[in-house]
Design a protein around this motif. Structure first.
Motif, mmCIF file in Angstrom:
data_model
loop_
_atom_site.group_PDB
_atom_site.id
_atom_site.type_symbol
_atom_site.label_atom_id
_atom_site.label_comp_id
_atom_site.label_asym_id
_atom_site.label_seq_id
_atom_site.Cartn_x
_atom_site.Cartn_y
_atom_site.Cartn_z
ATOM 1 N N THR A 80 42.222 18.398 9.372
ATOM 2 C CA THR A 80 42.807 18.893 10.704
ATOM 3 C C THR A 80 43.668 20.201 10.213
ATOM 4 O OG1 THR A 80 42.466 16.526 11.458
ATOM 5 C CG2 THR A 80 43.983 18.237 12.529
ATOM 6 N N GLY A 81 43.553 21.162 10.993
ATOM 7 C CA GLY A 81 44.075 22.288 11.134
ATOM 8 C C GLY A 81 44.034 23.282 9.933
ATOM 9 N N GLN A 82 42.944 22.942 8.927
ATOM 10 C CA GLN A 82 42.528 23.906 8.098
ATOM 11 C C GLN A 82 41.857 24.859 8.470
ATOM 12 O OE1 GLN A 82 40.578 21.764 4.897
ATOM 13 N NE2 GLN A 82 39.517 23.424 4.197
ATOM 14 N N LEU A 83 42.206 26.268 7.829
ATOM 15 C CA LEU A 83 41.607 27.546 8.427
ATOM 16 C C LEU A 83 40.306 27.592 7.714
ATOM 17 C CD1 LEU A 83 42.109 30.541 9.608
ATOM 18 C CD2 LEU A 83 42.753 31.346 7.215
ATOM 19 N N LEU A 84 39.454 28.065 8.847
ATOM 20 C CA LEU A 84 37.861 28.094 8.433
ATOM 21 C C LEU A 84 37.559 29.531 8.568
ATOM 22 C CD1 LEU A 84 36.474 25.193 10.557
ATOM 23 C CD2 LEU A 84 37.260 24.993 8.137
ATOM 24 N N LEU A 85 37.887 30.077 9.441
ATOM 25 C CA LEU A 85 37.504 31.721 9.511
ATOM 26 C C LEU A 85 38.586 32.374 9.867
ATOM 27 C CD1 LEU A 85 34.530 30.227 10.817
ATOM 28 C CD2 LEU A 85 33.971 32.699 9.976
ATOM 29 N N GLN A 86 39.017 33.737 9.556
ATOM 30 C CA GLN A 86 39.843 34.467 10.048
ATOM 31 C C GLN A 86 39.094 35.896 10.466
ATOM 32 O OE1 GLN A 86 43.668 34.524 10.023
ATOM 33 N NE2 GLN A 86 42.842 36.239 11.568
ATOM 34 N N LEU A 87 39.278 36.188 11.625
ATOM 35 C CA LEU A 87 38.836 37.333 12.207
ATOM 36 C C LEU A 87 39.854 38.349 12.342
ATOM 37 C CD1 LEU A 87 37.335 35.830 15.620
ATOM 38 C CD2 LEU A 87 36.141 36.109 13.520
ATOM 39 N N ARG A 152 42.229 32.957 14.610
ATOM 40 C CA ARG A 152 42.126 31.976 13.424
ATOM 41 C C ARG A 152 41.196 30.856 14.033
ATOM 42 N NH1 ARG A 152 46.067 32.239 9.642
ATOM 43 N NH2 ARG A 152 46.408 29.952 9.735
ATOM 44 N N ILE A 153 40.117 30.517 13.321
ATOM 45 C CA ILE A 153 39.516 29.490 13.522
ATOM 46 C C ILE A 153 39.749 28.268 12.689
ATOM 47 C CG2 ILE A 153 36.957 28.655 13.976
ATOM 48 C CD1 ILE A 153 37.733 30.851 15.909
ATOM 49 N N LEU A 154 40.474 27.229 13.253
ATOM 50 C CA LEU A 154 41.065 26.295 12.515
ATOM 51 C C LEU A 154 40.146 24.799 12.783
ATOM 52 C CD1 LEU A 154 44.751 26.668 13.577
ATOM 53 C CD2 LEU A 154 43.383 27.493 11.353
ATOM 54 N N SER A 158 39.569 16.346 11.123
ATOM 55 C CA SER A 158 39.106 16.103 9.759
ATOM 56 C C SER A 158 37.607 15.721 9.784
ATOM 57 C CB SER A 158 39.754 15.099 8.872
ATOM 58 O OG SER A 158 41.109 15.459 8.916
ATOM 59 N N GLY A 159 36.834 16.546 8.865
ATOM 60 C CA GLY A 159 35.302 16.150 8.889
ATOM 61 C C GLY A 159 34.569 16.938 7.939
ATOM 62 N N ARG A 160 33.349 17.101 8.173
ATOM 63 C CA ARG A 160 32.553 17.793 7.319
ATOM 64 C C ARG A 160 31.800 18.715 8.015
ATOM 65 N NH1 ARG A 160 28.103 14.674 3.130
ATOM 66 N NH2 ARG A 160 30.156 14.369 2.275
ATOM 67 N N VAL A 161 31.948 20.216 7.542
ATOM 68 C CA VAL A 161 31.389 21.336 8.098
ATOM 69 C C VAL A 161 29.866 21.312 7.658
ATOM 70 C CG1 VAL A 161 33.483 22.567 8.146
ATOM 71 C CG2 VAL A 161 32.017 22.768 5.944
ATOM 72 N N GLY A 162 29.052 22.216 8.396
ATOM 73 C CA GLY A 162 27.789 22.218 8.326
ATOM 74 C C GLY A 162 27.511 23.511 7.407
ATOM 75 N N PHE A 163 26.307 24.180 7.659
ATOM 76 C CA PHE A 163 25.805 25.373 6.687
ATOM 77 C C PHE A 163 26.851 26.685 6.982
ATOM 78 C CE2 PHE A 163 21.573 23.208 6.564
ATOM 79 C CZ PHE A 163 21.885 22.776 5.102
ATOM 80 N N ARG A 164 26.882 27.461 6.170
ATOM 81 C CA ARG A 164 27.488 28.582 6.449
ATOM 82 C C ARG A 164 26.637 29.591 6.705
ATOM 83 N NH1 ARG A 164 31.390 31.848 1.852
ATOM 84 N NH2 ARG A 164 30.952 34.012 2.963
ATOM 85 N N ASP A 165 26.613 30.018 7.683
ATOM 86 C CA ASP A 165 25.482 31.317 8.467
ATOM 87 C C ASP A 165 26.101 32.252 8.774
ATOM 88 O OD1 ASP A 165 23.375 29.287 7.713
ATOM 89 O OD2 ASP A 165 23.682 28.538 9.883
ATOM 90 N N ILE A 166 27.441 32.763 8.246
ATOM 91 C CA ILE A 166 28.121 33.776 8.747
ATOM 92 C C ILE A 166 28.816 34.343 7.524
ATOM 93 C CG2 ILE A 166 30.310 32.568 9.336
ATOM 94 C CD1 ILE A 166 30.039 34.398 12.013
#
Length: 364
Positions: A80-87, A152-154, A158-166
């Motif tokens: 939870t709260g982990q940074l996934l993408l930064q624009l 900031r996309i957080l 908590s969980g599992r992310v899918g495929f990275r398509d970006i």
């Protein structure tokens, strides 16, 4: 004389043979018994259901910007709260620094006017105007910080992310799907149950679920909630259950075979093979006595539900009553039977027959 002796010998041998046959016929018939036991029992109800993640979201952008940083990999576990993408937010950061500088200037102005007012060298109105302009720039700073958060996309949970398509440098716009996130340690299972079973359903009722993907595994769960409406077309009530998924083997969208355990109770249970049906009535042969020889009593019973190899007894038997499980066709009411073994969870019919055979050969 010799012929007479031979004839006499034949008569004696025939008599001994008849006598041994008669004695063998008088011996009690060997049977295998089983004891009625008190066991947990329920009425199974089967249904088909579809799995959903306990929490599931597709994260998207709310602004138009370039992707500056991607901080996850395919299928990664995130917190939870982990940074996934930064624009890219360089323009907004510059606006924020400008607003912060203006805030510092206006704070100094308020401080200076407060000092002058304390010496009656500045009017009260000028001080209030300065304070108002300071509050205005502070509000602008809060708005800029809120807008910067959109860059900031957080991870919201908590969980599992899918495929990275970006990738870095991709231009995203409001509504652009960026990544999926599923919480898989607990799964939600949705299925329908006929309305006739509504009275037996309640939250907390246990169930098991199986999948063709894991034919040798079963997953335990319980009903979490019941739907508020019955479908007028198929007359089914929507039911939602929760399944533990600690090994993360289950996936959203999977088809599951659900078995509900309705009306859980403790019941008197015996092997189904001990039943003797006569029309609409059911009987068992009860063994009374002790040791190896027992008296046989034919007794009528009332049965309930059945499951593989077992039957529920509603009336006619008590816990620990001993019945004939194998050999019912060879004994009669009021007769005698010789017990060669009792079935239980650790002993099977072949085991009992093999042990009886070994003992017979040892005695002979």
């Amino acid at each position: 004389m010799t012929r007479s002796r031979t004839h006499l010998s034949l008569l004696i041998a025939l008599a001994l043979l008849m006598l041994s046959s008669l004695l063998a016929a008088q011996q009690p018939t060997a049977v295998i018994g089983a004891r009625a036991s008190l066991e947990p029992w329920s009425d199974p109800l089967e249904a088909l259901g579809t799995l959903r993640a306990d929490e599931s979201v597709t994260l998207s952008s709310t602004v138009t910007a370039l992707v500056a940083e991607v901080s996850f990999s395919d299928g990664e576990e995130v917190e939870t709260g982990q940074l996934l993408l930064q624009l890219n937010d360089s323009e907004e950061q510059a606006d924020l620094r400008s607003a912060q500088a203006l805030r510092d200037e206006r704070r100094n102005t308020v401080t200076r006017l407060n000092q002058l007012e304390s010496r009656n060298l500045a009017p009260r109105a000028d001080v209030e105007d300065a304070r108002s302009r300071l509050r205005q720039v502070e509000a602008e700073i809060q708005a800029l910080e809120a807008r910067l958060a959109n860059y900031r996309i957080l991870a919201p949970f908590s969980g599992r992310v899918g495929f990275r398509d970006i990738s870095v440098g991709t231009l995203v716009t409001p509504g652009t799907d960026l990544v999926t996130l599923d919480k898989l340690d607990t799964m939600t299972l949705d299925f329908g149950v006929p309305e006739v079973s509504l009275g037996m359903l309640e939250p907390g009722l246990s169930l098991t679920a199986t999948s063709a993907a894991f034919p040798n595994a079963s997953f335990d769960g319980e009903i979490a909630s019941l739907g508020t409406r019955v479908d007028p077309v198929n007359r089914n009530l929507a039911v939602r259950a929760e399944l533990a998924n600690p090994e993360l083997r289950l996936r959203p969208g999977m088809l599951m075979q659900v078995t509900l355990q309705l009306s859980p109770r403790n019941a008197v249970v015996m092997p189904e093979a001990a039943l003797i049906p006569e029309g609409q009535r059911q009987f068992v042969l009860v063994l009374q006595g002790e040791g190896e020889t027992y008296r046989v009593e034919k007794r009528e019973v009332r049965i309930g539900a059945r499951r593989e190899g077992e039957v529920e007894i509603l009336e006619g038997l008590a816990v620990d009553d001993l019945v004939v499980a194998h050999g019912t066709e060879r004994v009669r009411d009021g007769g005698e039977a010789r017990l060669i073994g009792i079935l239980d969870g650790d002993t099977s019919v072949p085991d009992i027959l093999l042990q009886a055979r070994n003992e017979s050969e040892k005695d002979s």
